[in-house]
Design a protein around this motif. Structure first.
Motif, PDB file in Angstrom:
ATOM      1  N   LEU A 247       7.663 -22.462  -6.863  1.00  6.04           N
ATOM      2  CA  LEU A 247       6.491 -22.597  -6.408  1.00  6.04           C
ATOM      3  C   LEU A 247       6.389 -21.462  -5.284  1.00  6.04           C
ATOM      4  O   LEU A 247       5.310 -21.082  -5.112  1.00  6.04           O
ATOM      5  CB  LEU A 247       6.394 -23.850  -5.477  1.00  6.04           C
TER       6      LEU A 247
ATOM      7  N   MET B   7       7.486 -26.413 -13.317  1.00  6.59           N
ATOM      8  CA  MET B   7       8.059 -27.433 -12.340  1.00  6.59           C
ATOM      9  C   MET B   7       8.229 -28.974 -13.019  1.00  6.59           C
ATOM     10  O   MET B   7       9.075 -29.390 -12.392  1.00  6.59           O
ATOM     11  CB  MET B   7       7.392 -27.309 -11.012  1.00  6.59           C
ATOM     12  N   SER B   8       7.540 -29.309 -13.904  1.00  3.43           N
ATOM     13  CA  SER B   8       7.333 -30.764 -14.203  1.00  3.43           C
ATOM     14  C   SER B   8       8.257 -31.024 -15.388  1.00  3.43           C
ATOM     15  O   SER B   8       8.582 -32.072 -15.696  1.00  3.43           O
ATOM     16  CB  SER B   8       6.028 -31.222 -14.535  1.00  3.43           C
TER      17      SER B   8
ATOM     18  N   ALA C 159      -1.153 -20.536 -12.608  1.00  2.00           N
ATOM     19  CA  ALA C 159      -0.776 -21.786 -11.893  1.00  2.00           C
ATOM     20  C   ALA C 159      -0.362 -23.039 -12.670  1.00  2.00           C
ATOM     21  O   ALA C 159       0.343 -23.882 -12.339  1.00  2.00           O
ATOM     22  CB  ALA C 159      -1.791 -22.027 -10.836  1.00  2.00           C
ATOM     23  N   LEU C 160      -1.117 -22.952 -13.714  1.00  2.00           N
ATOM     24  CA  LEU C 160      -0.989 -24.245 -14.631  1.00  2.00           C
ATOM     25  C   LEU C 160       0.421 -24.037 -15.485  1.00  2.00           C
ATOM     26  O   LEU C 160       1.340 -24.997 -15.616  1.00  2.00           O
ATOM     27  CB  LEU C 160      -2.020 -24.167 -15.863  1.00  2.00           C
ATOM     28  N   TRP C 161       1.082 -22.698 -15.773  1.00  5.16           N
ATOM     29  CA  TRP C 161       1.913 -22.605 -16.202  1.00  5.16           C
ATOM     30  C   TRP C 161       3.131 -22.836 -15.248  1.00  5.16           C
ATOM     31  O   TRP C 161       4.370 -23.416 -15.704  1.00  5.16           O
ATOM     32  CB  TRP C 161       2.231 -21.217 -16.775  1.00  5.16           C
ATOM     33  N   THR C 162       3.022 -22.742 -14.003  1.00  7.98           N
ATOM     34  CA  THR C 162       3.993 -22.993 -12.931  1.00  7.98           C
ATOM     35  C   THR C 162       4.012 -24.391 -12.777  1.00  7.98           C
ATOM     36  O   THR C 162       5.106 -24.974 -12.781  1.00  7.98           O
ATOM     37  CB  THR C 162       3.427 -22.374 -11.654  1.00  7.98           C
ATOM     38  N   ALA C 163       3.005 -24.980 -13.165  1.00 12.00           N
ATOM     39  CA  ALA C 163       2.948 -26.595 -12.977  1.00 12.00           C
ATOM     40  C   ALA C 163       3.956 -27.335 -14.020  1.00 12.00           C
ATOM     41  O   ALA C 163       4.664 -28.122 -13.857  1.00 12.00           O
ATOM     42  CB  ALA C 163       1.624 -27.167 -12.908  1.00 12.00           C
TER      43      ALA C 163
ATOM     44  N   MET D 216      12.420 -26.159  -7.921  1.00 13.35           N
ATOM     45  CA  MET D 216      11.057 -26.316  -8.035  1.00 13.35           C
ATOM     46  C   MET D 216      10.403 -25.584  -6.807  1.00 13.35           C
ATOM     47  O   MET D 216       9.154 -25.008  -6.834  1.00 13.35           O
ATOM     48  CB  MET D 216      10.566 -27.874  -7.796  1.00 13.35           C
TER      49      MET D 216
END
Length: 88
Positions: A73, A20-21, A13-17, A69
């Motif tokens: 997600l 995305m950012s 989840a942190l890697w996905t964030a 993005m």
């Protein structure tokens, strides 16, 4: 569900964030450096000169990268979170 699977899903989840950012942060960094260089070369020290173009550039990049993005997600939830909920 054990501790290892919770830490694994949190790491993903942190890697996905981060993924995305990354486009927004990269544009903010580049715009800030370019505007700072412009201000240093012209000796114009105006606060709105740094804020308005940076926000405008970030809005354009956000609008362009919204599909990326959203797809990132949705794939994270479909591939990782929902199977973990269903599978137990």
């Amino acid at each position: 569900m054990n501790d290892q699977s919770i830490y694994d899903i949190l790491r993903q989840a942190l890697w996905t964030a981060v993924l995305m950012s990354a486009p927004l942060l990269a544009v903010a960094l580049i715009a800030g450096v370019v505007i700072g260089l412009f201000q240093a070369l012209t000796s114009v020290q105006e606060n709105t000169l740094t804020f308005v173009p940076k926000v405008g550039a970030m809005l354009v990049v956000f609008w362009v990268s919204m599909s990326f993005m959203t797809a990132t997600l949705v794939s994270f939830f479909q591939d990782r979170v929902i199977p973990m909920i269903v599978g137990g």
